[in-house]
Design an enzyme around this catalytic site. Structure first.
Site, PDB file in Angstrom:
ATOM      1  N   HIS A 441       0.833  -1.204   0.000  1.00  0.00           N
ATOM      2  CA  HIS A 441       0.000   0.000   0.000  1.00  0.00           C
ATOM      3  C   HIS A 441       0.872   1.260   0.000  1.00  0.00           C
ATOM      4  O   HIS A 441       0.722   2.133  -0.865  1.00  0.00           O
ATOM      5  CB  HIS A 441      -0.898  -0.023   1.246  1.00  0.00           C
ATOM      6  CG  HIS A 441      -1.768   1.185   1.400  1.00  0.00           C
ATOM      7  ND1 HIS A 441      -3.107   1.175   1.119  1.00  0.00           N
ATOM      8  CD2 HIS A 441      -1.493   2.459   1.800  1.00  0.00           C
ATOM      9  CE1 HIS A 441      -3.618   2.376   1.327  1.00  0.00           C
ATOM     10  NE2 HIS A 441      -2.665   3.175   1.746  1.00  0.00           N
ATOM     11  N   GLU A 442       1.787   1.339   0.935  1.00  0.00           N
ATOM     12  CA  GLU A 442       2.611   2.556   1.043  1.00  0.00           C
ATOM     13  C   GLU A 442       3.514   2.710  -0.175  1.00  0.00           C
ATOM     14  O   GLU A 442       3.785   3.826  -0.616  1.00  0.00           O
ATOM     15  CB  GLU A 442       3.429   2.553   2.345  1.00  0.00           C
ATOM     16  CG  GLU A 442       2.595   2.556   3.636  1.00  0.00           C
ATOM     17  CD  GLU A 442       1.515   3.633   3.685  1.00  0.00           C
ATOM     18  OE1 GLU A 442       1.689   4.688   3.042  1.00  0.00           O
ATOM     19  OE2 GLU A 442       0.487   3.407   4.359  1.00  0.00           O
ATOM     20  N   HIS A 445       1.657   4.518  -2.866  1.00  0.00           N
ATOM     21  CA  HIS A 445       1.774   5.981  -2.725  1.00  0.00           C
ATOM     22  C   HIS A 445       3.146   6.437  -3.232  1.00  0.00           C
ATOM     23  O   HIS A 445       3.270   7.464  -3.895  1.00  0.00           O
ATOM     24  CB  HIS A 445       1.654   6.395  -1.256  1.00  0.00           C
ATOM     25  CG  HIS A 445       0.260   6.335  -0.691  1.00  0.00           C
ATOM     26  ND1 HIS A 445      -0.812   6.951  -1.280  1.00  0.00           N
ATOM     27  CD2 HIS A 445      -0.233   5.751   0.443  1.00  0.00           C
ATOM     28  CE1 HIS A 445      -1.906   6.752  -0.542  1.00  0.00           C
ATOM     29  NE2 HIS A 445      -1.583   6.018   0.506  1.00  0.00           N
ATOM     30  N   HIS A 448       3.346   6.633  -6.935  1.00  0.00           N
ATOM     31  CA  HIS A 448       2.592   7.808  -7.371  1.00  0.00           C
ATOM     32  C   HIS A 448       3.471   9.055  -7.246  1.00  0.00           C
ATOM     33  O   HIS A 448       3.468   9.935  -8.111  1.00  0.00           O
ATOM     34  CB  HIS A 448       1.338   7.926  -6.489  1.00  0.00           C
ATOM     35  CG  HIS A 448       0.273   8.821  -7.020  1.00  0.00           C
ATOM     36  ND1 HIS A 448      -0.814   9.195  -6.262  1.00  0.00           N
ATOM     37  CD2 HIS A 448       0.102   9.427  -8.206  1.00  0.00           C
ATOM     38  CE1 HIS A 448      -1.597   9.980  -6.981  1.00  0.00           C
ATOM     39  NE2 HIS A 448      -1.068  10.132  -8.165  1.00  0.00           N
TER      40      HIS A 448
HETATM   41 ZN   LIG Z   1      -2.842   5.240   2.043  1.00  0.00          ZN
END
Ligand SMILES: [Zn+2]
Length: 655
Positions: A441-442, A445, A448
């Site tokens: 998940h991290e 980010h 991105h």
């Molecule tokens: Zn998040």
């Protein structure tokens, strides 16, 4: 002048590789002077913009403003990373001193009428001639001036400033009260509120579970000095007043105007079918659990007629999970050593987006425990610097997050600045299934932030709408447990690959108990919306705030059809996200982004190959490179060829 040789590192050129900040040279006493100088420089730049005798243009006004705070953002980037990863009393004092100054500084810009007049002139004269990214920068800048109230008469602005100050004080107090209540919980029972689900799962003593639940769900509502009931009514009244002064009927309408969802009606219509599907699944889960409870009744462990109560859910859910999926995390953990999982992260990103990671040695670090990588894009150019800081320290805030120490942008002279991104966690050396998801998940980010190809810092990387940003992180979780990837990274200390049957068990168990999980999440999202859709807090509410809040919550829960065995994930008086962390009328964003992520992933699945390179390239170009340089719904429709749809989300959660 005793120490004239110690120049503040923020005032020197940073000559470490890739412009990494000289972390080791920065002393706590360097921050305040650097922040003050940064604010001073930005004020001077703003003054130069407004007194420019030339007619306003995008370049001499909007772009000039975009690049006006470079020293300030450099200092903030370093400070706000270390104050969360390596806090100390001295750093806390710096932050406490800095926050009011920074907020007054940004107020001075938002209420600058001369500046707004120039920006509005550019909007009127030049918008159509600009490229899309410039249009988005300009449109959002204009909107933010209006949203703060630049057009309103001065006395209304003064009222707004007063309301802002009141809200910030009161929400701070609410947050502190929640923290104090959580500490009181820990003192009473010997474990922290974050361990609550674990304890509820493993505690066999039913009366003890009932007491945990009673305390947990009454935090901030116990009539003691940490009581939040009056404060919450006051904050809601201020938020309603503020929204109405700014021309909106409710705080929800105000908040949503700048989100992807757009209006409260859209959010309400989005949440209702999810709630219905989740409740149905929760009803089935309840039946399975009651069957196991009935066995305990027959065995004489519980009195005749016992039924599942809120404090039984975690405990019996775990029994169902063991019986049905037989997944024991002690068996999976050896295969998820942190170094292997990081290898898996980079492998997946390499397969999908063609990026490579190279470990960097000997570069400055803010803590000796962190590891730094250089991320190379598929054309061989530098994407950015990526630092991992995965293990707990007493100086680190709880949880996991991604941080931008430096944004990506292209400077006015044409030089491109690539980002510095940090992933922070509080993980074990051998990860649980949940923790593996967190790492992916991290890193979503991080990708991105790292792969972005924008020009202006206000729209680059993760500077996007809040109900869209989690799409990119949640999307990356889809690869964590793909069998081909696990075969490549999930190996134990002896190098043995994770057995196929364990892989199957993990993937099956991911859908477990999702009726409950989705119901409590969706219920909290609806509760948040209903608070912020209020148009007034009546005077009589203040006569007995606790009773008024209880009655309000009960009505909201009854209207959504919530069953008594499940409470919203957060009840009003300890709903930190919406009363103290900026997620007001925004908690739905997690579900909203998950619908986007699962729908996008279903397009990969439908292609028959989740590693489809062509789709991955399209995903990278449409989402990961674009930041906030286009409306997210436009990006989404250009990727999917249609509007998003909830089917894949419901299927992924087994609803
Ligand atoms: Zn998040």
């Amino acid at each position: 002048m005793a120490s004239c040789n110690s120049v503040n590192p923020f005032f020197k050129t940073w000559d470490a590789p890739y412009g990494i900040p000289p972390y080791e040279e920065i002393k706590v006493s360097d921050y305040m002077p650097a922040l003050r100088e940064g604010m001073k420089q930005q004020c001077a730049a703003v003054e130069a913009i407004v007194s420019n005798p030339d007619a306003p243009t995008f370049d001499n006004t909007v772009a000039a403003l975009e690049f006006s705070g470079s020293l300030l953002s450099q200092v903030e980037g370093v400070l706000f990373n270390v104050c969360e990863t390596d806090r100390s009393d001295e750093l806390d004092a710096v932050v406490e001193e800095a926050l009011p100054l920074l907020s007054a500084h940004s107020d001075a810009i938002s209420f600058n009428k001369r500046l707004y007049a120039r920006v509005a002139a550019v909007m009127e004269q030049e918008y159509d001639a600009l490229d899309r990214e410039q249009q988005m920068v300009l449109k959002e800048l204009c909107e933010s001036f209006v949203r703060e109230g630049v057009n309103l008469p001065e006395e209304v602005q003064d009222t707004l400033k007063e309301i802002n100050a009141q809200i910030s004080l009161k929400t701070q107090k609410i947050g502190n009260n929640i923290l104090a209540e959580s500490n009181a919980f820990q003192e009473a029972f010997g474990f922290s509120v974050s361990a609550y689900p674990d304890q509820m799962t493993t505690t066999a003593d039913r009366e003890l579970r009932r007491r945990y639940n009673e305390f947990y769900t009454s935090r901030g509502h116990r009539g003691n000095e940490n009581d939040n009931t009056t404060l919450i009514l006051e904050v809601m009244r201020l938020r309603i007043r503020r929204a109405q002064l700014l021309g909106y009927s409710t705080p929800a309408a105000y908040e949503l105007a700048t989100k992807m969802a757009g209006t409260p009606q859209t959010v309400d219509a989005f949440l209702a079918p999810i709630m219905q599907a989740a409740l149905k699944a929760a009803g089935r889960e309840l039946k399975d659990m009651q069957a196991l409870m009935d066995e305990d009744i027959r065995a004489g462990l519980l009195p005749e007629g016992s039924t599942i109560q809120p404090w039984d859910w975690w405990y019996y859910a775990e029994k169902v999970r063991k019986a049905r999926y037989d997944l024991d995390e002690e068996q999976t953990k050896p295969y998820f050593q942190i170094d292997s999982v990081v290898k898996g992260l980079f492998l997946a990103a390499g397969k999908l987006y063609g990026v490579k990671a190279e470990r960097l040695e000997g570069v400055p670090v803010y803590n000796p425990e962190v590891t730094t990588y250089k991320i190379i894009d598929d054309d061989g150019s530098l994407a950015g610097i990526f630092t991992t800081d995965y293990f707990p320290r007493s100086s680190k805030r709880g949880g996991a997050w991604m941080n931008n120490v430096r944004e990506q942008y292209v400077a006015p002279d044409g030089t491109e600045v690539r980002p510095i991104i940090v992933n922070v966690g509080n993980l074990h050396k051998n990860l649980s299934v949940d923790e593996v998801q967190t790492v992916f998940h991290e890193f979503g980010h991080a990708l991105h932030g790292l792969l972005t190809r924008c020009h202006y810092p206000s729209v680059s990387g993760t500077s996007v709408k809040r109900d869209y940003v989690e799409m990119l992180s949640q999307f990356n979780e889809n690869w964590a447990f793909q069998p081909e990837l696990l075969a490549a990274y999930a190996r134990d200390a002896a190098g043995a690959v994770i057995p196929e049957e364990l892989v199957a068990k993990i993937n099956n168990a991911l859908k477990f108990n999702q009726g409950f999980m989705t119901t409590e999440l969706c219920a909290a999202s609806i509760l948040d919306m209903k608070w912020h859709e209020l148009t007034e807090i009546p005077d009589e509410a203040f006569a007995d705030p606790a009773a008024w809040i209880d009655a309000f919550e009960s009505k909201v829960c009854a209207d959504m059809g919530l069953i008594p065995e499940i409470a919203p994930r957060y009840r009003t008086t300890y709903f930190n996200h919406i009363f103290s962390s900026g997620y007001n009328a925004g908690y739905y964003g997690y579900l909203w982004a998950e619908v986007l992520d699962k729908d996008a992933f279903s397009i990969f699945e439908a292609s028959g190959n989740v590693w489809n390179k062509e789709l991955a390239r399209k995903f990278k170009e449409t989402f990961l490179q674009k930041g906030g340089s286009e409306e997210p719904m436009v990006l989404y429709e250009s990727f999917a060829g249609r509007k998003p749809d909830q089917t894949a989300f419901l299927r992924a959660r087994g609803l």
